[in-house]
Motif scaffolding. Sequence first.
Motif, PDB file in Angstrom:
ATOM      1  N   LEU A 241      11.113  -7.905  -1.969  1.00 43.30           N
ATOM      2  CA  LEU A 241      11.692  -6.578  -1.784  1.00 43.30           C
ATOM      3  C   LEU A 241      13.209  -6.659  -1.953  1.00 43.30           C
ATOM      4  CD1 LEU A 241       8.858  -6.372  -0.448  1.00 43.30           C
ATOM      5  CD2 LEU A 241       9.865  -4.811   1.221  1.00 43.30           C
ATOM      6  N   ARG A 243      16.083  -5.503  -1.125  1.00 42.10           N
ATOM      7  CA  ARG A 243      16.599  -4.560  -0.133  1.00 42.10           C
ATOM      8  C   ARG A 243      17.993  -4.045  -0.490  1.00 42.10           C
ATOM      9  NH1 ARG A 243      12.896  -2.117   3.072  1.00 42.10           N
ATOM     10  NH2 ARG A 243      11.438  -3.622   3.995  1.00 42.10           N
ATOM     11  N   TRP A 247      16.237  -0.706  -2.597  1.00 42.29           N
ATOM     12  CA  TRP A 247      15.851  -0.082  -1.334  1.00 42.29           C
ATOM     13  C   TRP A 247      17.041   0.575  -0.634  1.00 42.29           C
ATOM     14  CZ3 TRP A 247      10.950   0.199   0.995  1.00 42.29           C
ATOM     15  CH2 TRP A 247       9.923  -0.462   0.294  1.00 42.29           C
ATOM     16  N   GLU A 259       8.108   2.487   3.442  1.00 43.24           N
ATOM     17  CA  GLU A 259       7.997   1.494   4.516  1.00 43.24           C
ATOM     18  C   GLU A 259       6.592   1.491   5.116  1.00 43.24           C
ATOM     19  OE1 GLU A 259       9.984  -0.789   5.087  1.00 43.24           O
ATOM     20  OE2 GLU A 259      11.997  -0.139   4.524  1.00 43.24           O
ATOM     21  N   CYS A 262       4.425  -0.500   2.912  1.00 43.33           N
ATOM     22  CA  CYS A 262       4.653  -1.926   3.127  1.00 43.33           C
ATOM     23  C   CYS A 262       3.955  -2.413   4.392  1.00 43.33           C
ATOM     24  CB  CYS A 262       6.153  -2.203   3.219  1.00 43.33           C
ATOM     25  SG  CYS A 262       7.037  -2.038   1.658  1.00 43.33           S
ATOM     26  N   ARG A 266       1.293  -5.479   4.684  1.00 43.53           N
ATOM     27  CA  ARG A 266       1.432  -6.588   5.648  1.00 43.53           C
ATOM     28  C   ARG A 266       0.190  -6.699   6.535  1.00 43.53           C
ATOM     29  NH1 ARG A 266       6.588  -4.132   6.233  1.00 43.53           N
ATOM     30  NH2 ARG A 266       8.244  -5.315   5.178  1.00 43.53           N
ATOM     31  N   LEU A 272       5.546 -10.019   2.355  1.00 38.21           N
ATOM     32  CA  LEU A 272       6.634  -9.264   1.739  1.00 38.21           C
ATOM     33  C   LEU A 272       7.949  -9.901   2.176  1.00 38.21           C
ATOM     34  CD1 LEU A 272       5.396  -5.584   2.278  1.00 38.21           C
ATOM     35  CD2 LEU A 272       4.767  -7.227   0.504  1.00 38.21           C
ATOM     36  N   ARG A 273       8.696 -10.393   1.222  1.00 35.00           N
ATOM     37  CA  ARG A 273       9.908 -11.163   1.529  1.00 35.00           C
ATOM     38  C   ARG A 273      11.151 -10.373   1.127  1.00 35.00           C
ATOM     39  NH1 ARG A 273       7.506 -17.147  -0.222  1.00 35.00           N
ATOM     40  NH2 ARG A 273       5.822 -17.073   1.333  1.00 35.00           N
ATOM     41  N   ASP A 274      11.968 -10.073   2.117  1.00 37.18           N
ATOM     42  CA  ASP A 274      13.180  -9.300   1.882  1.00 37.18           C
ATOM     43  C   ASP A 274      14.226 -10.136   1.150  1.00 37.18           C
ATOM     44  OD1 ASP A 274      12.062  -7.165   3.165  1.00 37.18           O
ATOM     45  OD2 ASP A 274      13.123  -7.462   5.054  1.00 37.18           O
ATOM     46  N   PRO A 276      18.057 -10.004   0.782  1.00 37.71           N
ATOM     47  CA  PRO A 276      19.240  -9.311   1.300  1.00 37.71           C
ATOM     48  C   PRO A 276      20.391  -9.243   0.308  1.00 37.71           C
ATOM     49  CG  PRO A 276      19.077 -11.506   2.254  1.00 37.71           C
ATOM     50  CD  PRO A 276      17.829 -11.303   1.450  1.00 37.71           C
ATOM     51  N   SER A 372       9.359  -2.041  -4.961  1.00 37.08           N
ATOM     52  CA  SER A 372      10.409  -1.073  -4.661  1.00 37.08           C
ATOM     53  C   SER A 372       9.822   0.332  -4.667  1.00 37.08           C
ATOM     54  CB  SER A 372      11.525  -1.123  -5.722  1.00 37.08           C
ATOM     55  OG  SER A 372      11.982  -2.421  -5.980  1.00 37.08           O
TER      56      SER A 372
END
Length: 466
Positions: A241, A243, A247, A259, A262, A266, A272-274, A276, A372
Amino acid sequence: MTAPHLWTLAQAGQALREGDISAAEYRSELLRRRRQLVGLRAFVSDTGLVPSPEAQLPGSLGAVPLAVKDNIDVAHVPTTACTPALSHHVPLRHSGVWQRCVDAGASLMGKTTMHELAYGVTGAHKDQLTARNPVDFSRLAGGSSSGTAAAVAAEIVPAGLGTDTGGSIRIPAALCGVLGFRPSTGRYPDQGIIRISPTRDTVGVIARSVEDLRLLDAVLSGQRLPSPPPVPTATPPVLALPRATSWANLDPEVARVAEAACDGLRAAGWSLRDLPQPLYDPDELLEAATAVPLAETRTALDDYLRGHNSPRTSQSVLENLASTDVRAILAPLLHGPVIGAEQYRAAHAVGRRTARAALRTLHSVGAEAFLSPTTVTPAPPLGTGQWMTAGSNQVPTFATYIRNTAHAAVWGWPSLTLPAGNTSSGLPVGLLLDAPRHHDELLLDLGRRCAQHLPATSRTLHRENP
């Protein structure tokens, strides 16, 4: 048995093969619905109201009517790209993609409305060529493949063809609450299409199920339709993801729906790996996304017209543009190139560099694809032009809607939008999956698995024609 207009492409094909309904009866049911929803303005003309000779041919698409965007050639049917200079342009042979559909048994329901010359994201036009959003006729369908998305979402056809340069399949599909698939660039034939960017354009597919996307992808790519795994894969998928990139700054309702989707994945065991850190510089990528088509459009138009022995030229097309927003973008081309050779090369270099970085990022987190929201805001109201309101700000419409779709086109990656749910006012929200280039079948299978865990979306149609 459900009403025929509710059938997916696969369901309609099965019903026809098993003799539950004849091709003529099925077409008649869809035509009745098309006439009921004439105010949707999904179709350019009355083309398709009379069955074509191909309608009885056998094949994997066996006599099922499809919608075709009006920049894709169908022999002896006008291809206008919804621009005045081409209003009487009639090709004598099928495009490569439509020939493959015909060979598989498909018939034509009609040519669909589009943002003029595919240079827009809303589907807005100055006359009767503005497709309405089937969920809310006071809103636009999105663009540029607006009519195809509207026709599929309104259940006039089970599926249809569009084109995508920066989001023109995925944006309207998401805004209308259906599925849209942009394949890897070059996967489908490109002959017989009014293109604005040969290095970015591709035909894509809009449908109401992943199974239908897979069926049409097999037809259009010339590949054998792969069989889905008989049992669920033991290892849960891993998605990344972005973010800080796709996002960020979402409409609150889009964020809520995305969200929640998502959370559903999960709960089903998906990882699901953010991410940053930004995947790329959004301004730099947007510039690369727009510079290349602007550099290629005139030559692409001239090549298409010469290929049809047309007396028209790109000059005559650009001199007679109907839409204010499209004219603002393309009129400068009448006075010479607006993108220099160095800027053109730099734009392609940005695409290559950011694609490599994105691929490294996926590998580093062990993810199969990026996830996304497809668009940062729901469908825009009728009357939306070059600027729109986002919160308390005026923002450019084009850049706003392609923000999350442009990168896949720049990279040449396959990209798939799935319905993720609805806002509190009932407007559809899409969820976007982007996978590395030439991973089309893997992406479609990932989409099939993902769709099983997303909420059923509502496409309650407004029955009152505008």
